[in-house]
Motif scaffolding. Structure first.
Motif, PDB file in Angstrom:
ATOM      1  N   GLY A  48      17.572  41.101 -31.265  1.00  0.00           N
ATOM      2  CA  GLY A  48      17.901  41.042 -29.856  1.00  0.00           C
ATOM      3  C   GLY A  48      16.707  41.145 -28.927  1.00  0.00           C
ATOM      4  N   VAL A  49      15.508  41.233 -29.468  1.00  0.00           N
ATOM      5  CA  VAL A  49      14.314  41.322 -28.642  1.00  0.00           C
ATOM      6  C   VAL A  49      13.781  39.905 -28.447  1.00  0.00           C
ATOM      7  CG1 VAL A  49      11.985  42.229 -28.462  1.00  0.00           C
ATOM      8  CG2 VAL A  49      13.782  43.619 -29.488  1.00  0.00           C
ATOM      9  N   ALA A  50      13.688  39.482 -27.214  1.00  0.00           N
ATOM     10  CA  ALA A  50      13.220  38.134 -26.927  1.00  0.00           C
ATOM     11  C   ALA A  50      11.749  37.997 -27.287  1.00  0.00           C
ATOM     12  CB  ALA A  50      13.427  37.807 -25.456  1.00  0.00           C
ATOM     13  N   GLN A  51      11.428  36.958 -28.018  1.00  0.00           N
ATOM     14  CA  GLN A  51      10.049  36.662 -28.346  1.00  0.00           C
ATOM     15  C   GLN A  51       9.445  35.877 -27.184  1.00  0.00           C
ATOM     16  OE1 GLN A  51       8.545  37.892 -31.091  1.00  0.00           O
ATOM     17  NE2 GLN A  51      10.489  38.953 -31.358  1.00  0.00           N
ATOM     18  N   PRO A  52       8.199  36.118 -26.842  1.00  0.00           N
ATOM     19  CA  PRO A  52       7.609  35.405 -25.706  1.00  0.00           C
ATOM     20  C   PRO A  52       7.474  33.916 -25.990  1.00  0.00           C
ATOM     21  CG  PRO A  52       5.947  36.702 -26.855  1.00  0.00           C
ATOM     22  CD  PRO A  52       7.274  37.043 -27.467  1.00  0.00           C
ATOM     23  N   VAL A  53       7.735  33.129 -24.986  1.00  0.00           N
ATOM     24  CA  VAL A  53       7.553  31.688 -25.072  1.00  0.00           C
ATOM     25  C   VAL A  53       6.243  31.370 -24.375  1.00  0.00           C
ATOM     26  CG1 VAL A  53       8.446  29.449 -24.353  1.00  0.00           C
ATOM     27  CG2 VAL A  53      10.023  31.227 -25.107  1.00  0.00           C
ATOM     28  N   VAL A  54       5.327  30.784 -25.101  1.00  0.00           N
ATOM     29  CA  VAL A  54       4.032  30.440 -24.520  1.00  0.00           C
ATOM     30  C   VAL A  54       4.031  28.938 -24.259  1.00  0.00           C
ATOM     31  CG1 VAL A  54       1.552  30.437 -24.848  1.00  0.00           C
ATOM     32  CG2 VAL A  54       2.934  32.295 -25.802  1.00  0.00           C
ATOM     33  N   PRO A  55       4.100  28.562 -22.986  1.00  0.00           N
ATOM     34  CA  PRO A  55       4.117  27.136 -22.671  1.00  0.00           C
ATOM     35  C   PRO A  55       2.807  26.464 -23.082  1.00  0.00           C
ATOM     36  CG  PRO A  55       4.700  28.448 -20.758  1.00  0.00           C
ATOM     37  CD  PRO A  55       4.186  29.382 -21.798  1.00  0.00           C
ATOM     38  N   PRO A  56       2.909  25.232 -23.560  1.00  0.00           N
ATOM     39  CA  PRO A  56       1.689  24.526 -23.923  1.00  0.00           C
ATOM     40  C   PRO A  56       0.904  24.139 -22.677  1.00  0.00           C
ATOM     41  CG  PRO A  56       3.575  23.054 -24.061  1.00  0.00           C
ATOM     42  CD  PRO A  56       4.112  24.424 -23.747  1.00  0.00           C
ATOM     43  N   PRO A  57      -0.432  23.999 -22.805  1.00  0.00           N
ATOM     44  CA  PRO A  57      -1.202  23.532 -21.648  1.00  0.00           C
ATOM     45  C   PRO A  57      -0.770  22.108 -21.301  1.00  0.00           C
ATOM     46  CG  PRO A  57      -2.601  23.781 -23.595  1.00  0.00           C
ATOM     47  CD  PRO A  57      -1.246  24.244 -23.974  1.00  0.00           C
ATOM     48  N   LEU A  58      -0.785  21.794 -20.030  1.00  0.00           N
ATOM     49  CA  LEU A  58      -0.343  20.475 -19.598  1.00  0.00           C
ATOM     50  C   LEU A  58      -1.478  19.471 -19.688  1.00  0.00           C
ATOM     51  CD1 LEU A  58       1.825  21.356 -16.473  1.00  0.00           C
ATOM     52  CD2 LEU A  58       2.551  20.943 -18.819  1.00  0.00           C
ATOM     53  N   ALA A  59      -1.192  18.396 -20.383  1.00  0.00           N
ATOM     54  CA  ALA A  59      -2.166  17.305 -20.477  1.00  0.00           C
ATOM     55  C   ALA A  59      -2.030  16.442 -19.224  1.00  0.00           C
ATOM     56  CB  ALA A  59      -1.899  16.480 -21.724  1.00  0.00           C
ATOM     57  N   PRO A  60      -3.113  15.846 -18.790  1.00  0.00           N
ATOM     58  CA  PRO A  60      -3.018  14.962 -17.621  1.00  0.00           C
ATOM     59  C   PRO A  60      -2.111  13.768 -17.930  1.00  0.00           C
ATOM     60  CG  PRO A  60      -5.315  15.280 -18.286  1.00  0.00           C
ATOM     61  CD  PRO A  60      -4.463  15.951 -19.298  1.00  0.00           C
ATOM     62  N   CYS A 136      12.174  20.908  -9.785  1.00  0.00           N
ATOM     63  CA  CYS A 136      12.740  20.297 -10.987  1.00  0.00           C
ATOM     64  C   CYS A 136      11.978  20.864 -12.175  1.00  0.00           C
ATOM     65  CB  CYS A 136      12.546  18.787 -10.975  1.00  0.00           C
ATOM     66  SG  CYS A 136      13.437  17.960  -9.654  1.00  0.00           S
ATOM     67  N   TYR A 137      12.702  21.155 -13.243  1.00  0.00           N
ATOM     68  CA  TYR A 137      12.074  21.657 -14.460  1.00  0.00           C
ATOM     69  C   TYR A 137      12.361  20.678 -15.582  1.00  0.00           C
ATOM     70  CZ  TYR A 137      11.512  25.896 -11.772  1.00  0.00           C
ATOM     71  OH  TYR A 137      11.159  26.797 -10.798  1.00  0.00           O
ATOM     72  N   PHE A 138      11.305  20.015 -16.053  1.00  0.00           N
ATOM     73  CA  PHE A 138      11.422  19.088 -17.170  1.00  0.00           C
ATOM     74  C   PHE A 138      11.199  19.845 -18.471  1.00  0.00           C
ATOM     75  CE2 PHE A 138      10.581  16.192 -13.727  1.00  0.00           C
ATOM     76  CZ  PHE A 138      11.213  15.012 -14.089  1.00  0.00           C
ATOM     77  N   ASP A 139      11.738  19.312 -19.575  1.00  0.00           N
ATOM     78  CA  ASP A 139      11.439  19.917 -20.876  1.00  0.00           C
ATOM     79  C   ASP A 139       9.951  19.744 -21.160  1.00  0.00           C
ATOM     80  OD1 ASP A 139      11.229  17.238 -21.551  1.00  0.00           O
ATOM     81  OD2 ASP A 139      12.788  17.274 -23.058  1.00  0.00           O
ATOM     82  N   SER A 140       9.465  20.353 -22.225  1.00  0.00           N
ATOM     83  CA  SER A 140       8.018  20.371 -22.472  1.00  0.00           C
ATOM     84  C   SER A 140       7.426  18.982 -22.727  1.00  0.00           C
ATOM     85  CB  SER A 140       7.677  21.307 -23.632  1.00  0.00           C
ATOM     86  OG  SER A 140       8.337  20.883 -24.800  1.00  0.00           O
ATOM     87  N   THR A 141       8.262  18.004 -23.099  1.00  0.00           N
ATOM     88  CA  THR A 141       7.753  16.639 -23.291  1.00  0.00           C
ATOM     89  C   THR A 141       7.943  15.782 -22.040  1.00  0.00           C
ATOM     90  OG1 THR A 141       9.867  15.886 -24.177  1.00  0.00           O
ATOM     91  CG2 THR A 141       8.230  16.712 -25.770  1.00  0.00           C
ATOM     92  N   GLU A 142       8.545  16.368 -21.025  1.00  0.00           N
ATOM     93  CA  GLU A 142       8.837  15.688 -19.756  1.00  0.00           C
ATOM     94  C   GLU A 142       9.707  14.454 -19.961  1.00  0.00           C
ATOM     95  OE1 GLU A 142       5.709  16.305 -16.463  1.00  0.00           O
ATOM     96  OE2 GLU A 142       4.537  16.105 -18.299  1.00  0.00           O
ATOM     97  N   SER A 143      10.642  14.557 -20.914  1.00  0.00           N
ATOM     98  CA  SER A 143      11.546  13.439 -21.155  1.00  0.00           C
ATOM     99  C   SER A 143      12.857  13.589 -20.393  1.00  0.00           C
ATOM    100  CB  SER A 143      11.824  13.281 -22.652  1.00  0.00           C
ATOM    101  OG  SER A 143      12.379  14.465 -23.169  1.00  0.00           O
ATOM    102  N   ARG A 144      13.239  14.838 -20.033  1.00  0.00           N
ATOM    103  CA  ARG A 144      14.476  15.029 -19.270  1.00  0.00           C
ATOM    104  C   ARG A 144      14.374  16.278 -18.405  1.00  0.00           C
ATOM    105  NH1 ARG A 144      18.467  18.554 -21.605  1.00  0.00           N
ATOM    106  NH2 ARG A 144      17.547  19.654 -23.355  1.00  0.00           N
ATOM    107  N   ILE A 145      15.151  16.281 -17.338  1.00  0.00           N
ATOM    108  CA  ILE A 145      15.220  17.445 -16.453  1.00  0.00           C
ATOM    109  C   ILE A 145      16.213  18.422 -17.067  1.00  0.00           C
ATOM    110  CG2 ILE A 145      15.897  18.268 -14.161  1.00  0.00           C
ATOM    111  CD1 ILE A 145      14.959  15.556 -13.049  1.00  0.00           C
ATOM    112  N   VAL A 146      15.759  19.653 -17.303  1.00  0.00           N
ATOM    113  CA  VAL A 146      16.619  20.662 -17.926  1.00  0.00           C
ATOM    114  C   VAL A 146      17.147  21.675 -16.923  1.00  0.00           C
ATOM    115  CG1 VAL A 146      15.593  20.423 -20.216  1.00  0.00           C
ATOM    116  CG2 VAL A 146      14.631  22.075 -18.609  1.00  0.00           C
ATOM    117  N   ASP A 147      16.555  21.755 -15.744  1.00  0.00           N
ATOM    118  CA  ASP A 147      17.027  22.700 -14.731  1.00  0.00           C
ATOM    119  C   ASP A 147      16.547  22.249 -13.359  1.00  0.00           C
ATOM    120  OD1 ASP A 147      18.385  24.913 -13.811  1.00  0.00           O
ATOM    121  OD2 ASP A 147      16.874  26.371 -14.417  1.00  0.00           O
ATOM    122  N   LEU A 148      17.288  22.657 -12.352  1.00  0.00           N
ATOM    123  CA  LEU A 148      16.968  22.316 -10.977  1.00  0.00           C
ATOM    124  C   LEU A 148      17.197  23.556 -10.129  1.00  0.00           C
ATOM    125  CD1 LEU A 148      16.365  19.931  -8.969  1.00  0.00           C
ATOM    126  CD2 LEU A 148      18.823  19.691  -8.737  1.00  0.00           C
TER     127      LEU A 148
END
Length: 152
Positions: A48-60, A136-148
């Motif tokens: 039940g302990v959330a593991q940290p999510v480390v977002p990948p660095p954004l490529a240009p 707008c929040y896109f998934d990590s591959t920027e293929s779809r919007i997952v939240d607004l």
């Protein structure tokens, strides 16, 4: 006085860091310990302990893709929320964040790519209410919007 303050701040920082780091626990009968307590000790993981999510660095990204993603974000802002007068919306072109973030989406913490924009909408009296944050929040591959998110 400054030495006392320095020691106090250092102590608080070490407690904060120690509390944030993951630790191995051992079950020793009906008790738990941070050190093995004999042959019967079992290593356990806290559930039940959330593991940290480390977002990948954004490529240009290239200008064409940037324009396409901004247009998709504008479309989502225009169509998803309920607006009094959808056609009168004034939406600033969203800008891609310089770094990814972790966000709770549908009960899970995931890495997302935020696009930050602003929207100005008319109220029931026909007057504009002023700029509000519209993200707008896109998934990590920027293929779809997952939240607004539209600020109230």
């Amino acid at each position: 006085m400054s030495k006392m303050l320095f020691l106090l701040l250092g102590g608080l920082a070490s407690v904060a860091v120690a509390g944030a780091s993951a630790q191995t626990l051992y079950r020793c009968g009906n008790t738990f310990s941070q050190t093995p307590c004999g042959e019967g000790a079992r290593e356990v993981r806290a559930s039940g302990v959330a593991q940290p999510v480390v977002p990948p660095p954004l490529a240009p990204i290239d200008k064409k893709r940037e324009t396409d993603l901004a247009a998709r974000c504008i479309h989502a802002i225009r169509t998803i929320p309920s607006w009094k007068d959808r056609d009168s919306l004034k939406i600033a072109v969203p800008e891609r964040a310089t770094a990814g973030v972790a966000r709770d989406v549908e009960g899970r913490r995931i890495a997302v790519v935020p696009w930050y924009g602003q929207v100005n909408a008319k109220n029931s009296y026909g007057g504009y209410t002023g700029d509000k944050m519209a993200n707008c929040y896109f998934d990590s591959t920027e293929s779809r919007i997952v939240d607004l998110f539209i600020a109230p």
